[in-house]
Design a protein around this motif. Sequence first.
Motif, PDB file in Angstrom:
ATOM      1  N   LEU A 121      -1.968   4.666 -28.686  1.00  0.00           N
ATOM      2  CA  LEU A 121      -1.833   3.312 -29.227  1.00  0.00           C
ATOM      3  C   LEU A 121      -0.428   3.101 -29.761  1.00  0.00           C
ATOM      4  O   LEU A 121       0.213   4.065 -30.167  1.00  0.00           O
ATOM      5  CB  LEU A 121      -2.832   3.108 -30.375  1.00  0.00           C
ATOM      6  CG  LEU A 121      -4.293   3.117 -29.974  1.00  0.00           C
ATOM      7  CD1 LEU A 121      -5.159   3.051 -31.204  1.00  0.00           C
ATOM      8  CD2 LEU A 121      -4.600   1.946 -29.066  1.00  0.00           C
ATOM      9  N   PRO A 122       0.051   1.842 -29.801  1.00  0.00           N
ATOM     10  CA  PRO A 122       1.381   1.598 -30.353  1.00  0.00           C
ATOM     11  C   PRO A 122       1.456   2.084 -31.782  1.00  0.00           C
ATOM     12  O   PRO A 122       0.547   1.853 -32.576  1.00  0.00           O
ATOM     13  CB  PRO A 122       1.518   0.073 -30.316  1.00  0.00           C
ATOM     14  CG  PRO A 122       0.560  -0.378 -29.310  1.00  0.00           C
ATOM     15  CD  PRO A 122      -0.557   0.610 -29.285  1.00  0.00           C
ATOM     16  N   GLY A 123       2.561   2.753 -32.094  1.00  0.00           N
ATOM     17  CA  GLY A 123       2.676   3.284 -33.434  1.00  0.00           C
ATOM     18  C   GLY A 123       2.522   4.785 -33.455  1.00  0.00           C
ATOM     19  O   GLY A 123       2.936   5.441 -34.400  1.00  0.00           O
ATOM     20  N   ASP A 124       1.946   5.388 -32.419  1.00  0.00           N
ATOM     21  CA  ASP A 124       1.858   6.850 -32.368  1.00  0.00           C
ATOM     22  C   ASP A 124       3.261   7.395 -32.174  1.00  0.00           C
ATOM     23  O   ASP A 124       4.016   6.889 -31.355  1.00  0.00           O
ATOM     24  CB  ASP A 124       0.987   7.297 -31.190  1.00  0.00           C
ATOM     25  CG  ASP A 124      -0.477   6.986 -31.430  1.00  0.00           C
ATOM     26  OD1 ASP A 124      -1.259   7.075 -30.469  1.00  0.00           O
ATOM     27  OD2 ASP A 124      -0.834   6.659 -32.571  1.00  0.00           O
ATOM     28  N   VAL A 125       3.575   8.407 -32.949  1.00  0.00           N
ATOM     29  CA  VAL A 125       4.942   8.924 -32.923  1.00  0.00           C
ATOM     30  C   VAL A 125       4.902  10.410 -32.640  1.00  0.00           C
ATOM     31  O   VAL A 125       4.051  11.128 -33.157  1.00  0.00           O
ATOM     32  CB  VAL A 125       5.621   8.673 -34.293  1.00  0.00           C
ATOM     33  CG1 VAL A 125       6.895   9.451 -34.395  1.00  0.00           C
ATOM     34  CG2 VAL A 125       5.902   7.215 -34.480  1.00  0.00           C
ATOM     35  N   PHE A 126       5.819  10.852 -31.793  1.00  0.00           N
ATOM     36  CA  PHE A 126       6.006  12.292 -31.614  1.00  0.00           C
ATOM     37  C   PHE A 126       7.337  12.621 -32.252  1.00  0.00           C
ATOM     38  O   PHE A 126       8.368  12.169 -31.788  1.00  0.00           O
ATOM     39  CB  PHE A 126       6.069  12.643 -30.123  1.00  0.00           C
ATOM     40  CG  PHE A 126       4.806  12.343 -29.407  1.00  0.00           C
ATOM     41  CD1 PHE A 126       4.663  11.168 -28.718  1.00  0.00           C
ATOM     42  CD2 PHE A 126       3.756  13.241 -29.419  1.00  0.00           C
ATOM     43  CE1 PHE A 126       3.495  10.888 -28.038  1.00  0.00           C
ATOM     44  CE2 PHE A 126       2.583  12.976 -28.746  1.00  0.00           C
ATOM     45  CZ  PHE A 126       2.455  11.794 -28.063  1.00  0.00           C
ATOM     46  N   ASN A 165      13.499   6.844 -30.529  1.00  0.00           N
ATOM     47  CA  ASN A 165      13.905   6.250 -31.799  1.00  0.00           C
ATOM     48  C   ASN A 165      14.596   7.335 -32.609  1.00  0.00           C
ATOM     49  O   ASN A 165      14.021   7.905 -33.523  1.00  0.00           O
ATOM     50  CB  ASN A 165      12.641   5.759 -32.515  1.00  0.00           C
ATOM     51  CG  ASN A 165      12.966   4.743 -33.572  1.00  0.00           C
ATOM     52  OD1 ASN A 165      14.083   4.266 -33.657  1.00  0.00           O
ATOM     53  ND2 ASN A 165      11.973   4.413 -34.374  1.00  0.00           N
ATOM     54  N   GLY A 166      15.845   7.644 -32.256  1.00  0.00           N
ATOM     55  CA  GLY A 166      16.529   8.737 -32.939  1.00  0.00           C
ATOM     56  C   GLY A 166      15.922  10.063 -32.552  1.00  0.00           C
ATOM     57  O   GLY A 166      15.969  10.480 -31.402  1.00  0.00           O
ATOM     58  N   GLU A 167      15.288  10.733 -33.522  1.00  0.00           N
ATOM     59  CA  GLU A 167      14.698  12.041 -33.251  1.00  0.00           C
ATOM     60  C   GLU A 167      13.237  11.937 -32.862  1.00  0.00           C
ATOM     61  O   GLU A 167      12.549  12.940 -32.746  1.00  0.00           O
ATOM     62  CB  GLU A 167      14.792  12.931 -34.503  1.00  0.00           C
ATOM     63  CG  GLU A 167      16.186  13.420 -34.796  1.00  0.00           C
ATOM     64  CD  GLU A 167      16.508  14.649 -33.974  1.00  0.00           C
ATOM     65  OE1 GLU A 167      17.608  14.700 -33.423  1.00  0.00           O
ATOM     66  OE2 GLU A 167      15.662  15.542 -33.881  1.00  0.00           O
ATOM     67  N   GLU A 168      12.738  10.708 -32.710  1.00  0.00           N
ATOM     68  CA  GLU A 168      11.307  10.564 -32.456  1.00  0.00           C
ATOM     69  C   GLU A 168      11.093   9.825 -31.147  1.00  0.00           C
ATOM     70  O   GLU A 168      11.950   9.097 -30.688  1.00  0.00           O
ATOM     71  CB  GLU A 168      10.663   9.728 -33.569  1.00  0.00           C
ATOM     72  CG  GLU A 168      10.802  10.347 -34.921  1.00  0.00           C
ATOM     73  CD  GLU A 168      10.346   9.361 -35.986  1.00  0.00           C
ATOM     74  OE1 GLU A 168       9.939   9.836 -37.036  1.00  0.00           O
ATOM     75  OE2 GLU A 168      10.407   8.146 -35.748  1.00  0.00           O
ATOM     76  N   ILE A 169       9.893   9.998 -30.608  1.00  0.00           N
ATOM     77  CA  ILE A 169       9.496   9.208 -29.443  1.00  0.00           C
ATOM     78  C   ILE A 169       8.345   8.330 -29.878  1.00  0.00           C
ATOM     79  O   ILE A 169       7.319   8.805 -30.367  1.00  0.00           O
ATOM     80  CB  ILE A 169       9.083  10.114 -28.283  1.00  0.00           C
ATOM     81  CG1 ILE A 169      10.298  10.904 -27.836  1.00  0.00           C
ATOM     82  CG2 ILE A 169       8.551   9.286 -27.126  1.00  0.00           C
ATOM     83  CD1 ILE A 169      10.031  11.809 -26.685  1.00  0.00           C
ATOM     84  N   LEU A 170       8.514   7.020 -29.697  1.00  0.00           N
ATOM     85  CA  LEU A 170       7.544   6.058 -30.182  1.00  0.00           C
ATOM     86  C   LEU A 170       6.759   5.506 -29.001  1.00  0.00           C
ATOM     87  O   LEU A 170       7.325   5.193 -27.975  1.00  0.00           O
ATOM     88  CB  LEU A 170       8.327   4.928 -30.864  1.00  0.00           C
ATOM     89  CG  LEU A 170       7.570   3.809 -31.532  1.00  0.00           C
ATOM     90  CD1 LEU A 170       6.936   4.307 -32.792  1.00  0.00           C
ATOM     91  CD2 LEU A 170       8.528   2.683 -31.843  1.00  0.00           C
ATOM     92  N   VAL A 171       5.438   5.388 -29.175  1.00  0.00           N
ATOM     93  CA  VAL A 171       4.613   4.774 -28.140  1.00  0.00           C
ATOM     94  C   VAL A 171       4.614   3.277 -28.409  1.00  0.00           C
ATOM     95  O   VAL A 171       4.316   2.852 -29.523  1.00  0.00           O
ATOM     96  CB  VAL A 171       3.176   5.320 -28.216  1.00  0.00           C
ATOM     97  CG1 VAL A 171       2.280   4.587 -27.255  1.00  0.00           C
ATOM     98  CG2 VAL A 171       3.162   6.801 -27.919  1.00  0.00           C
ATOM     99  N   CYS A 172       4.954   2.444 -27.407  1.00  0.00           N
ATOM    100  CA  CYS A 172       4.963   1.013 -27.706  1.00  0.00           C
ATOM    101  C   CYS A 172       3.949   0.213 -26.906  1.00  0.00           C
ATOM    102  O   CYS A 172       3.811  -0.976 -27.122  1.00  0.00           O
ATOM    103  CB  CYS A 172       6.350   0.415 -27.578  1.00  0.00           C
ATOM    104  SG  CYS A 172       7.062   0.613 -25.981  1.00  0.00           S
ATOM    105  N   LYS A 173       3.205   0.858 -25.998  1.00  0.00           N
ATOM    106  CA  LYS A 173       2.130   0.132 -25.326  1.00  0.00           C
ATOM    107  C   LYS A 173       0.866   0.963 -25.440  1.00  0.00           C
ATOM    108  O   LYS A 173       0.927   2.188 -25.565  1.00  0.00           O
ATOM    109  CB  LYS A 173       2.452  -0.037 -23.837  1.00  0.00           C
ATOM    110  CG  LYS A 173       3.514  -1.038 -23.603  1.00  0.00           C
ATOM    111  CD  LYS A 173       3.555  -1.478 -22.170  1.00  0.00           C
ATOM    112  CE  LYS A 173       4.811  -2.291 -21.979  1.00  0.00           C
ATOM    113  NZ  LYS A 173       5.002  -2.724 -20.640  1.00  0.00           N
ATOM    114  N   SER A 174      -0.283   0.308 -25.327  1.00  0.00           N
ATOM    115  CA  SER A 174      -1.522   1.082 -25.402  1.00  0.00           C
ATOM    116  C   SER A 174      -1.948   1.441 -23.993  1.00  0.00           C
ATOM    117  O   SER A 174      -1.880   0.632 -23.086  1.00  0.00           O
ATOM    118  CB  SER A 174      -2.611   0.283 -26.100  1.00  0.00           C
ATOM    119  OG  SER A 174      -2.685  -0.992 -25.545  1.00  0.00           O
TER     120      SER A 174
END
Lengths: 193, 253
Positions: free
Chosen positions: B25-30, B56-65
Amino acid sequence: MKMEQSVCEPVCTVLREYACEQNILSKPDGSASFKQGDTSVLAGVYGPAEVKVNKEIYDRATLEVVIQPKVGMQSVRERAREQCVRETCEAALLSTLHPRSSLTLVLQVVHDDGSLLSCCLNAACMALMDAGLPMSRLFCGVTCAIDAESQIITDPTAQQEKECRALMTFAIDAKDRNVMMSSTRGSFSVEEE
Amino acid sequence: MGRESSVTMDTVHTCFKDKVGEVMLPGDVFSFAVSAEEDGVVKVEKLVCGPGLRRNGEEILVCKSGILRRKAPNLYWIDSQQKRYVPAKGECVIGIVTAKSGDIFKVDVGGSEQASLSYLAFEGATKRNRPNVQVGDLVYSQFIIANKDMEPELVCIDSCGRANGMGVFGADGLLFKVSLGLVRRLLAPQSEIVKDLEKIFPFEMVVGMNGRVWVKAKTIQQTLIVANLLESCENMTAQQRQTLFRRVAEGSL
């Protein structure tokens, strides 16, 4: 804001039965229906689509929210709700990925039995997800009412809303549980909030 | 199709591999903290983010579900369902010519703005030998410029100057719209849906990645049958689809 002596605990955090269905309309790019008890809202999203030159923003998508009441024309009450929903959606969407486009969100009130603004927020979030628009987070809406005995009731019905002395609606971020938007009516103390 | 951003991080693959095939889901971050190993060596791996994932810098953001998918060795993307098309470079789409202005045609591809198609971008076209394209024609063309900041541009030739199947088409037949997920299934190399459909009766089909499909069969009735079958394939399992096709084949013979 009246100052109260006692700080009250929430007596019941029981929400009414809620139901959600996505992809129910064929024409919009995303659609959802959200029911909380008897309150029911239908949402449709169109976008990213063409935008009129006088409304386009050079680096972001233009989000328009329209709330249609069950009977009659739109009034100031709907405009205020539209503003709340629009601010929450702008914060959640990655609108910089679609500059010079328009995103239109249409909410139709099918039945209003209390907690209408939070039902609109939930339906809006489900519809935006169904349309596949890039979002940075999901959000949900919840309404609380404080009645005459200083009890906190979550997800009030229309009857409970009429009898309460304060009504608060919050949009909450799903990831960090932060409050994204709050809309309040009535008198209450800072502790109660 | 997706934006590529190679990210060098530690223990990336283990975190992602666990989640392949799960709904995101959007908002999940690795997020990965680059930590030194016991012997002081930091392992570095490259990761390619496809559609639905953003760095997003040091993170990977999920933006679609959708469902997290992986293609070996290091490509990850979110498989999501959408009806609205967003232009991307290199994709072949069906466009409708809406206007002729000066040296270019304005083509509607179903995105947020109209794309432009130069009249010189056809095989064998010169300033004196203009292509025969009218307003309302269907064109099968490819994007050479398609990003969020510029107006999309189409061409009907490939890099060698040959048409390669692109250009104006569709004297008869029917154009209709389906979702992007169904289009991807139709364009897969060994598409089950197309194979099953071929067995019923012969037909011509052009599939654009913007969700538009054009079909033509011998008679108008057969064309309509094929169009209806394709639209209904959207939400059916393979079993239901084969039963339906068998019924139609028996009914029409």
